[in-house]
Write a protein that holds these residues in place. Structure first.
Motif, short mmCIF file in Angstrom:
data_model
loop_
_atom_site.label_atom_id
_atom_site.label_comp_id
_atom_site.label_asym_id
_atom_site.label_seq_id
_atom_site.Cartn_x
_atom_site.Cartn_y
_atom_site.Cartn_z
N ASP A 96 0.82 -1.21 0.00
CA ASP A 96 0.00 0.00 0.00
C ASP A 96 0.85 1.27 0.00
O ASP A 96 0.44 2.30 0.54
N GLY A 97 2.05 1.17 -0.55
CA GLY A 97 2.92 2.34 -0.64
C GLY A 97 3.54 2.76 0.68
O GLY A 97 4.16 3.82 0.76
N ARG A 98 3.40 1.94 1.72
CA ARG A 98 3.87 2.36 3.05
C ARG A 98 5.39 2.36 3.19
O ARG A 98 5.93 3.08 4.01
N ALA A 99 6.07 1.51 2.42
CA ALA A 99 7.54 1.48 2.49
C ALA A 99 8.09 2.50 1.50
O ALA A 99 7.90 2.37 0.30
N ALA A 100 8.71 3.55 2.03
CA ALA A 100 9.21 4.63 1.16
C ALA A 100 10.71 4.84 1.41
O ALA A 100 11.10 5.62 2.28
N PRO A 101 11.54 4.12 0.68
CA PRO A 101 12.99 4.24 0.91
C PRO A 101 13.51 5.60 0.45
O PRO A 101 12.99 6.19 -0.49
N ALA A 102 14.55 6.10 1.15
CA ALA A 102 15.18 7.35 0.73
C ALA A 102 16.12 7.09 -0.44
O ALA A 102 16.30 7.95 -1.30
N ALA A 103 16.70 5.92 -0.48
CA ALA A 103 17.62 5.57 -1.58
C ALA A 103 17.65 4.06 -1.76
O ALA A 103 17.53 3.31 -0.79
N VAL A 104 17.77 3.65 -3.01
CA VAL A 104 17.92 2.23 -3.33
C VAL A 104 19.04 2.13 -4.36
O VAL A 104 19.02 2.86 -5.34
N ARG A 105 20.03 1.29 -4.08
CA ARG A 105 21.10 1.19 -5.07
C ARG A 105 21.74 -0.19 -5.11
O ARG A 105 21.64 -0.97 -4.18
N TRP A 106 22.38 -0.43 -6.23
CA TRP A 106 23.15 -1.66 -6.41
C TRP A 106 24.50 -1.48 -5.73
O TRP A 106 25.09 -0.40 -5.79
N VAL A 107 24.99 -2.54 -5.11
CA VAL A 107 26.33 -2.48 -4.53
C VAL A 107 27.11 -3.73 -4.93
O VAL A 107 26.54 -4.78 -5.21
N ASP A 108 28.43 -3.60 -4.94
CA ASP A 108 29.30 -4.71 -5.35
C ASP A 108 29.91 -5.44 -4.16
O ASP A 108 30.52 -6.47 -4.32
N ASN A 109 29.76 -4.85 -2.97
CA ASN A 109 30.53 -5.38 -1.84
C ASN A 109 29.75 -6.31 -0.93
O ASN A 109 30.13 -6.54 0.20
N THR A 118 18.97 -0.28 5.85
CA THR A 118 19.28 0.48 7.06
C THR A 118 18.08 1.34 7.39
O THR A 118 17.89 2.40 6.79
N PRO A 119 17.22 0.86 8.30
CA PRO A 119 15.98 1.61 8.58
C PRO A 119 16.25 3.04 9.07
O PRO A 119 15.45 3.94 8.79
N ALA A 120 17.37 3.27 9.78
CA ALA A 120 17.64 4.60 10.33
C ALA A 120 17.67 5.67 9.24
O ALA A 120 17.11 6.76 9.42
N ASP A 121 18.32 5.38 8.12
CA ASP A 121 18.32 6.39 7.04
C ASP A 121 17.50 5.92 5.82
O ASP A 121 17.54 6.55 4.76
N ARG A 122 16.76 4.83 6.00
CA ARG A 122 15.85 4.31 4.96
C ARG A 122 16.56 4.06 3.64
O ARG A 122 16.07 4.40 2.57
N HIS A 148 11.54 -4.53 5.49
CA HIS A 148 12.36 -4.21 6.67
C HIS A 148 12.24 -2.73 7.07
O HIS A 148 12.56 -2.37 8.20
N LEU A 149 11.79 -1.89 6.18
CA LEU A 149 11.52 -0.49 6.57
C LEU A 149 10.32 -0.43 7.51
O LEU A 149 10.15 0.54 8.25
N LEU A 150 9.47 -1.45 7.44
CA LEU A 150 8.27 -1.48 8.28
C LEU A 150 8.44 -2.40 9.48
O LEU A 150 7.77 -2.23 10.49
N GLU A 151 9.33 -3.37 9.35
CA GLU A 151 9.42 -4.46 10.31
C GLU A 151 10.87 -4.97 10.34
O GLU A 151 11.30 -5.60 9.39
N PRO A 152 11.63 -4.65 11.40
CA PRO A 152 13.06 -4.97 11.37
C PRO A 152 13.38 -6.48 11.39
O PRO A 152 14.30 -6.91 10.72
N GLY A 153 12.63 -7.25 12.15
CA GLY A 153 12.98 -8.67 12.30
C GLY A 153 12.34 -9.57 11.26
O GLY A 153 11.76 -9.09 10.29
N HIS A 154 12.48 -10.89 11.47
CA HIS A 154 11.88 -11.85 10.55
C HIS A 154 10.77 -12.65 11.23
O HIS A 154 10.62 -13.84 11.02
#
Ligand SMILES: [Zn+2]
Length: 187
Positions: A96-109, A118-122, A148-154
């Motif tokens: 329902d659009g509730r998860a709104a990340p500040a940034a999403v990117r590909w990483v190599d590491n 990282t929920p702290a900075d989304r 995970h932006l809505l719910e940290p654990g599994h």
């Protein structure tokens, strides 16, 4: 990280990893005069055509439009910008659009996980090792990190958010297979 909870047993899952062609639904509209459009809706691709088209014209257009949607989905996964757009679409469709990340990117590491959040900075990062895997697998990892932006654990609440994703078990099985294969000692 995806794949860390038990997935259960799926003895009859069959053809893992080979995505079947999408189901296509054709919507003929009398109000539509010229425009033909197509879009993805879950497992299906909806093609909207004017009612005046002959069946032969319709078949040609449907084939062309389905190819275009599928090509667009493949292109979607190549840049960070497109990853951001994909995340927004998944959030809209499944959360329902509730998860709104500040940034999403590909990483190599990220050698040991497919994605991280990282929920702290989304911010969400996806391992570039996912590039080239089926879209439903990449979508699962992205959706997993969005949750995970809505719910940290599994816990149960985490998996409840993912319950609407049609290919959940299939995607998890695919990644478990890749992990198992890469865990083998090098020959
Ligand atoms: Zn996780």
């Amino acid at each position: 990280m995806p794949g860390s909870a038990p997935s259960g047993d799926h003895p009859s899952a069959g053809a893992e990893g080979e995505p079947k062609p999408p189901a296509v639904e054709v919507v003929r509209s009398a109000r539509r005069r010229r425009t033909i459009s197509a879009y993805r809706s879950g497992e299906r691709i909806i093609v909207q055509v004017p009612a005046r088209l002959t069946r032969a014209e319709e078949a040609q257009w449907v084939e062309r439009m389905v190819r275009r949607v599928l090509a667009g989905e493949r292109r979607l996964l190549r840049s960070d910008d497109e990853l951001v757009a994909r995340a927004a679409e998944l959030s809209r469709r499944y959360l329902d659009g509730r998860a709104a990340p500040a940034a999403v990117r590909w990483v190599d590491n990220q050698q040991h996980q497919w994605g991280s959040c990282t929920p702290a900075d989304r911010t969400i990062r996806l391992s570039r090792r996912l590039v080239g895997m089926p879209d439903y697998v990449v979508d699962y990892v992205l959706l997993h990190e969005l949750v995970h932006l809505l719910e940290p654990g599994h816990g149960p609440r985490f998996w409840a958010h993912l319950a609407g994703y049609e290919r959940l078990e299939r995607a998890r099985g695919f990644l478990e297979g890749v992990t198992a294969a890469s865990g083998l000692p090098a020959a």
